[in-house]
Write a protein that holds these residues in place. Structure first.
Motif, PDB file in Angstrom:
ATOM      1  N   ILE A 204      72.185 -75.955  35.080  1.00  0.00           N
ATOM      2  CA  ILE A 204      71.771 -74.577  35.331  1.00  0.00           C
ATOM      3  C   ILE A 204      73.040 -73.739  35.394  1.00  0.00           C
TER       4      ILE A 204
ATOM      5  N   VAL B 148      68.971 -72.327  31.593  1.00  0.00           N
ATOM      6  CA  VAL B 148      68.614 -73.746  31.629  1.00  0.00           C
ATOM      7  C   VAL B 148      68.461 -74.218  30.194  1.00  0.00           C
TER       8      VAL B 148
ATOM      9  N   ALA C 263      66.406 -73.071  39.875  1.00  0.00           N
ATOM     10  CA  ALA C 263      66.781 -72.103  38.849  1.00  0.00           C
ATOM     11  C   ALA C 263      66.363 -70.697  39.263  1.00  0.00           C
TER      12      ALA C 263
END
Length: 126
Positions: free
Chosen positions: A2, A23, A74
Motif C-alpha cells: 500500500i 494498492v 488502505a
C-alpha cells in the motif's frame, strides 16, 4: 503493498494519513463494517478516549480474524458524533497506526446509538 500518494500540489497531510493509498496486485480485500465502541458484552465505556481506543481495538480484532494488521489498512472512515473530538481522534489514530498512512476520511454526523461517540469502518488489502 500500500503506497501513500501525496501529490505535491495538495497541502501536506498530517503524519497519520495520506491523500490516497495505491494498492497494486492485492490478493485479498477485507471490508470492515463500522466498529462501534462496545465490548463483547455490549457495554460502551464513558468518555471519548476510552471509546476511541475500544473501537480501534475492535477494528484490529476484525483484521486479526483475517490474518491482517493495521499495516493492511488502505482506507479508514471515522464517524464522529461531535467535532470537538477531532484532536483526540487524530492523536489516538496516530497512536494506533504509527507510521502507517492509509487514506482517511473523518465525518461529523449522528451516530446509530446515541451512547457511541464514534464508529470506525475500514478497507484492508492483503
Amino acid at each position: 503493498m500500500i503506497e501513500p500518494i501525496d501529490p505535491a500540489h495538495l497541502p501536506a497531510p498530517s503524519p497519520a494519513y495520506a491523500h490516497g493509498a495505491l494498492v497494486e496486485n492485492a490478493r485479498r480485500t477485507l471490508f470492515v463494517s463500522g466498529q462501534p465502541p462496545w465490548t463483547t458484552d455490549g457495554d460502551t465505556p464513558a468518555g471519548f478516549d476510552a471509546q476511541c481506543r475500544l473501537a480501534w481495538a475492535n477494528v484490529v480484532s476484525v483484521l486479526a480474524g483475517a490474518g491482517m494488521t493495521v499495516r493492511n489498512l488502505a482506507k479508514v472512515t471515522i464517524y464522529l458524533s461531535d467535532r470537538r473530538y477531532r484532536d483526540a481522534n487524530a492523536a489516538i489514530r496516530h497512536e494506533v497506526l504509527g507510521d502507517h498512512r492509509p487514506a482517511v476520511t473523518v465525518i461529523i454526523t449522528g451516530i446509530y446509538d446515541e451512547s457511541w461517540l464514534l464508529e470506525i469502518e475500514a478497507v484492508a488489502i492483503g
